[in-house]
Design an enzyme around this catalytic site. Structure first.
Site, PDB file in Angstrom:
ATOM      1  N   THR A  88       0.782  -1.127   0.137  1.00 36.22           N
ATOM      2  CA  THR A  88       0.118  -0.006  -0.059  1.00 36.22           C
ATOM      3  C   THR A  88       0.882   1.207   0.001  1.00 36.22           C
ATOM      4  O   THR A  88       1.984   1.101   0.493  1.00 36.22           O
ATOM      5  CB  THR A  88      -0.895  -0.027   1.135  1.00 36.22           C
ATOM      6  OG1 THR A  88      -1.536  -1.175   1.536  1.00 36.22           O
ATOM      7  CG2 THR A  88      -1.749   1.171   1.359  1.00 36.22           C
ATOM      8  N   ARG A 135     -12.575  -9.106  -1.330  1.00 36.19           N
ATOM      9  CA  ARG A 135     -12.222  -8.712  -0.045  1.00 36.19           C
ATOM     10  C   ARG A 135     -11.805  -7.084  -0.362  1.00 36.19           C
ATOM     11  O   ARG A 135     -10.913  -6.958  -1.088  1.00 36.19           O
ATOM     12  CB  ARG A 135     -10.688  -9.390   0.460  1.00 36.19           C
ATOM     13  CG  ARG A 135     -10.181  -9.086   1.756  1.00 36.19           C
ATOM     14  CD  ARG A 135      -9.032  -8.157   1.566  1.00 36.19           C
ATOM     15  NE  ARG A 135      -8.223  -7.870   2.899  1.00 36.19           N
ATOM     16  CZ  ARG A 135      -7.506  -6.923   2.977  1.00 36.19           C
ATOM     17  NH1 ARG A 135      -6.868  -6.339   2.044  1.00 36.19           N
ATOM     18  NH2 ARG A 135      -6.674  -6.796   4.122  1.00 36.19           N
ATOM     19  N   VAL A 136     -11.942  -6.327   0.730  1.00 28.89           N
ATOM     20  CA  VAL A 136     -11.601  -5.080   0.711  1.00 28.89           C
ATOM     21  C   VAL A 136     -10.881  -4.923   2.316  1.00 28.89           C
ATOM     22  O   VAL A 136     -11.725  -5.325   3.106  1.00 28.89           O
ATOM     23  CB  VAL A 136     -12.832  -4.008   0.603  1.00 28.89           C
ATOM     24  CG1 VAL A 136     -12.473  -2.785   0.952  1.00 28.89           C
ATOM     25  CG2 VAL A 136     -13.402  -4.030  -0.857  1.00 28.89           C
ATOM     26  N   GLY A 137      -9.845  -4.079   2.267  1.00 32.82           N
ATOM     27  CA  GLY A 137      -9.094  -4.051   3.328  1.00 32.82           C
ATOM     28  C   GLY A 137      -9.449  -2.550   3.803  1.00 32.82           C
ATOM     29  O   GLY A 137     -10.311  -1.948   3.649  1.00 32.82           O
ATOM     30  N   ASP A 138      -8.426  -2.115   4.564  1.00 37.24           N
ATOM     31  CA  ASP A 138      -8.730  -0.786   5.164  1.00 37.24           C
ATOM     32  C   ASP A 138      -8.395   0.569   4.466  1.00 37.24           C
ATOM     33  O   ASP A 138      -9.002   1.661   4.667  1.00 37.24           O
ATOM     34  CB  ASP A 138      -7.627  -0.554   6.314  1.00 37.24           C
ATOM     35  CG  ASP A 138      -6.308  -0.656   6.038  1.00 37.24           C
ATOM     36  OD1 ASP A 138      -6.081  -1.261   5.147  1.00 37.24           O
ATOM     37  OD2 ASP A 138      -5.355  -0.135   6.874  1.00 37.24           O
ATOM     38  N   THR A 166      -0.459   1.580   6.573  1.00 43.59           N
ATOM     39  CA  THR A 166       0.012   0.363   5.544  1.00 43.59           C
ATOM     40  C   THR A 166      -0.031  -0.875   6.622  1.00 43.59           C
ATOM     41  O   THR A 166       0.116  -0.641   7.812  1.00 43.59           O
ATOM     42  CB  THR A 166       1.243   0.589   4.795  1.00 43.59           C
ATOM     43  OG1 THR A 166       2.239   0.845   5.849  1.00 43.59           O
ATOM     44  CG2 THR A 166       1.371   1.614   4.122  1.00 43.59           C
ATOM     45  N   GLY A 167      -0.286  -2.050   6.004  1.00 46.71           N
ATOM     46  CA  GLY A 167      -0.132  -3.094   6.947  1.00 46.71           C
ATOM     47  C   GLY A 167      -1.485  -4.158   6.771  1.00 46.71           C
ATOM     48  O   GLY A 167      -2.254  -3.759   6.152  1.00 46.71           O
ATOM     49  N   GLY A 179      -4.793  -4.814   7.110  1.00 50.80           N
ATOM     50  CA  GLY A 179      -6.074  -4.042   6.997  1.00 50.80           C
ATOM     51  C   GLY A 179      -7.052  -4.277   8.005  1.00 50.80           C
ATOM     52  O   GLY A 179      -7.748  -3.381   8.667  1.00 50.80           O
TER      53      GLY A 179
HETATM   54  N1  GLY Z   1      -3.470  -2.193   4.452  1.00 45.32           N
HETATM   55  C1  GLY Z   1      -3.669  -2.744   3.191  1.00 45.32           C
HETATM   56  C2  GLY Z   1      -4.941  -3.900   3.100  1.00 45.32           C
HETATM   57  O1  GLY Z   1      -4.907  -4.495   4.199  1.00 45.32           O
HETATM   58  O2  GLY Z   1      -5.341  -4.194   2.281  1.00 45.32           O
END
Ligand code: GLY
Length: 372
Positions: free
Chosen positions: A221, A249-252, A272-273, A275
């Site tokens: 990210t 899948r959607v992250g943060d 980043t990291g 999510g």
């Molecule tokens: N931080 C990026 C994700 O988890 O998609």
């Protein structure tokens, strides 16, 4: 905020983004250069990759964003021009074009952006076929009454706004890595879902251990936040998300308050990291609120890391020390131009100030590595 653009200008930006944003010229969205007088020292902070990728140009992302900001370009337009470096550079396998694909081999991208002065935001999630999701997120901000468009709707919107839609955003590298992951995971595909999930994670981590994947690219990210001399704060986050994720899948990253939060009166934070850990705790919002209560960027960020640690209780997410077994970092700037990078374990981040671009150590909550 930048002037309202005509559809013609917008279409040119969307379709010729590699030239207009990837090159040295000022972005179409920017204002004319102007002299600025204020006590705020402009700064741009970003994840480490913000000071690595140049997309064939002369400047890293934070450098480009900083130079545009100090020449008077709208802060958000400048930051997006900076992260476009990562989105467009085929060597960056965690963001945009060439980002590591999902479990079906399809690159699905997430992004959001927030404009502090106007208190507006835009986001896209699970977007396929557009190299620069950050620009589509900006188009959601500029052209709709909504914040978040996802999947086919996001792609249809991008097409209607004149963005080029490509069949496949894989590069040879990302496709090759997906094939290698498939090879490693295939014998496990018929296990029960829990074991399959673990096997998938283990296969991914083994590829990191074998040096095939940069650890940064696994949840790869870029978050980039900045402030100009007038104290105007903005931020943008863009990603291809977790490598080999379940499609959809959607992250943060595209979620306001998680992957990014900006309050023009206070500051900005992004991540980043892992999510999922951030989504449970809405840390970017938490960090901005902590700054509102008077905390420094670093102290506010450390509070978020402690919150994540406290709420990480599942054994599968803990290492031998009983601490979170994943990395997560936050990049923070306040309205006064003070900034910090903080992380669960050792990590680096990118900064650009009047002294030029630098890669600095994040303040870690814990020594050692996530896997120790
Ligand atoms: N931080 C990026 C994700 O988890 O998609």
């Amino acid at each position: 905020m930048s002037k309202k653009i005509t559809r013609r200008e917008f279409v040119q930006t969307g379709t010729a983004v590699g030239v207009a944003i990837g090159g040295a010229s000022a972005p179409v969205f920017g204002k004319a250069p102007a002299l600025q007088t204020s006590s705020v020292k402009p700064v741009v902070v970003a994840s480490n990759n913000g000071n690595v990728y140049k997309n064939g140009g002369a400047q890293t992302g934070v450098q480009k964003a900083f130079n545009l900001i100090t020449r008077g370009t709208d802060v958000l337009d400048a930051l997006i021009a900076g992260v476009n470096n990562c989105e467009l550079d085929p060597a960056e396998s965690g963001v945009g074009y060439g980002g590591l694909p999902n479990a079906d081999g399809i690159v699905q991208l997430d992004s959001c952006c927030m404009h502090g002065p106007t208190k507006r935001a835009g986001g896209v999630a699970a977007l396929e076929g557009v190299r620069t999701p950050s620009l589509v997120a900006k188009a959601v901000l500029d052209h709709t009454d909504h914040h978040l468009l996802v999947g086919k709707g996001a792609q249809d919107f991008a097409r209607n706004m004149g963005f080029k839609i490509e069949d496949d955003l894989n590069t040879e590298k990302s496709r090759g890595l997906w094939l290698e992951w498939k090879r490693r995971i295939d014998p496990e595909h018929y296990l029960d879902p829990k074991k399959r999930g673990q096997a998938s994670h283990m296969a991914g981590l083994s590829m990191v251990r074998d040096g095939l994947i940069d650890p940064m690219s696994y949840y790869g990210t870029i978050n980039c936040d900045g402030v100009n001399a007038k104290g105007e704060v903005c931020g943008v986050t863009t990603t291809s998300g977790l490598a080999w994720k379940i499609p959809g899948r959607v992250g943060d990253s595209p979620i306001l308050g998680a992957g990014l939060y900006v309050d023009g009166d206070i500051g900005a934070a992004g991540s980043t990291g892992r999510g999922e850990a951030n989504l449970y705790n809405l840390c970017s919002f938490l960090i901005v609120e902590q700054m509102r209560m008077g905390k420094s960027p670093k102290d506010a960020g450390m509070e978020a890391l402690r919150r994540i640690q406290k709420n990480t209780v599942e054994k599968r997410l803990l290492n031998a020390r009983g601490l979170p077994s994943f990395g997560i970092s936050f990049y923070i700037v306040n309205k006064k131009g003070e900034y910090a990078g903080v992380s669960m374990y050792g990590a680096t981040y990118a900064v650009c100030t009047e002294n030029g671009p630098q890669t600095l150590q994040c303040e870690p909550l814990h020594p050692g590595r996530a896997t120790d």
